[in-house]
Design a protein around this motif. Structure first.
Motif, PDB file in Angstrom:
ATOM      1  N   GLN A 179       0.824  -1.208   0.000  1.00  0.00           N
ATOM      2  CA  GLN A 179       0.000   0.000   0.000  1.00  0.00           C
ATOM      3  C   GLN A 179       0.860   1.260   0.000  1.00  0.00           C
ATOM      4  O   GLN A 179       0.540   2.263  -0.653  1.00  0.00           O
ATOM      5  N   SER A 185       4.292  -4.218  -5.872  1.00  0.00           N
ATOM      6  CA  SER A 185       3.090  -5.017  -5.635  1.00  0.00           C
ATOM      7  C   SER A 185       3.343  -6.482  -5.988  1.00  0.00           C
ATOM      8  O   SER A 185       3.957  -6.796  -7.010  1.00  0.00           O
ATOM      9  N   ILE A 213      -9.074   3.353   4.531  1.00  0.00           N
ATOM     10  CA  ILE A 213      -8.238   2.873   3.447  1.00  0.00           C
ATOM     11  C   ILE A 213      -8.766   3.497   2.158  1.00  0.00           C
ATOM     12  O   ILE A 213      -9.903   3.988   2.115  1.00  0.00           O
ATOM     13  N   ASP A 217      -7.668  -0.444  -2.202  1.00  0.00           N
ATOM     14  CA  ASP A 217      -6.847  -1.148  -1.214  1.00  0.00           C
ATOM     15  C   ASP A 217      -7.442  -2.503  -0.839  1.00  0.00           C
ATOM     16  O   ASP A 217      -6.701  -3.435  -0.495  1.00  0.00           O
ATOM     17  N   LEU A 220      -6.117  -5.536  -2.800  1.00  0.00           N
ATOM     18  CA  LEU A 220      -4.732  -5.980  -2.713  1.00  0.00           C
ATOM     19  C   LEU A 220      -4.628  -7.461  -2.360  1.00  0.00           C
ATOM     20  O   LEU A 220      -3.538  -8.034  -2.424  1.00  0.00           O
TER      21      LEU A 220
END
Length: 250
Positions: A179, A185, A213, A217, A220
């Protein structure tokens, strides 16, 4: 007789300390003696980093598998972790775990039985877990933060089966690093919709709804149930990373 491992050192009997190395480092009530002790701590910390980097530098592509140390052999989650690890080896990945019992043992066992590289990153704990018998390459760490660095640095993705606080710690450590763009990532795959769905619903309905958030997010992580879904999600995630690198010219 009870055994206790502190880094490369094995202790028994009255040699077993009352506190772990981590606990002593983080203790808030230390007197000025820390001025003399901390330089030696820095050297131990440096040595653990060097040892970990040296042992894992030539590991090759690897995936970390997390989950409860309390999972019993023969249980559905144990067998699922074992099967996932075997499939990872078929896809030419090494398998990294925390080296302990439960899901960790299952994943190491699956990797070892499939003829792959089975890695265990152990940690000093108040109670002795020991390295399971299916680890081919094992390292014992004193410090959690060094161990976490090794998991992230040498893994292309995280696969997370049902687990407790330790499992959640590794999960949210990874999500925070992604994040905040501290790491590139990488796929984070949760296995077991029945177990994880409540957490994901809370992230969307509470965290996202209250602006804690950012939109996106919650995506993810990918939630799956089967070995085939794990491998599909992993392939999709790694492909997306490769495409992003190509687009950025890296």
């Amino acid at each position: 007789m009870r055994s206790y491992r502190r880094g490369p050192v094995l202790l028994r009997g009255h040699q077993i300390p009352e506190k772990t190395t981590d606990a002593r480092l983080l203790a808030p009530d230390q007197d000025s003696d820390w001025l003399h002790a901390d330089p030696w701590r820095v050297m131990r910390i440096q040595a653990e980093f060097v040892e970990g980097f040296g042992a894992l530098a030539d590991l090759g592509p690897a995936i970390s598998v997390f989950g409860s140390a309390r999972t019993k052999p023969g249980s559905p989650h144990y067998e699922l972790a074992r099967d996932i690890a075997a499939r990872l080896v078929e896809a030419e990945f090494a398998v990294i775990t925390g080296g302990g019992p439960g899901v960790m043992e299952a994943a190491n066992k699956g990797a070892s039985e499939a003829g792959g590289i089975s890695v265990g990153l152990g940690i000093e704990l108040p109670f002795e877990q020991g390295m399971n018998d299916y680890v081919d390459l094992g390292i014992h760490f004193r410090y959690f933060f060094i161990r976490k660095t090794m998991f992230v640095k040498y893994s292309l993705g995280f696969i997370v089966l049902p687990g407790g606080y330790g499992t959640l710690d590794e999960l949210f450590e990874a999500l925070t690093l992604v994040q905040t763009s501290k790491v590139e990532s990488f796929p984070v795959i949760l296995v077991g919709r029945d177990y994880w769905q409540g957490l994901l619903d809370w992230m969307v309905n509470t965290q996202l709804a209250e602006g804690m958030i950012s939109p996106g997010d919650e995506n993810l992580v990918t939630v799956v149930d089967t070995v085939d879904e794990v491998m599909e999600a992993l392939e999709k995630g790694l492909h997306a990373i490769a495409e992003a690198r190509h687009a950025n010219g890296t």
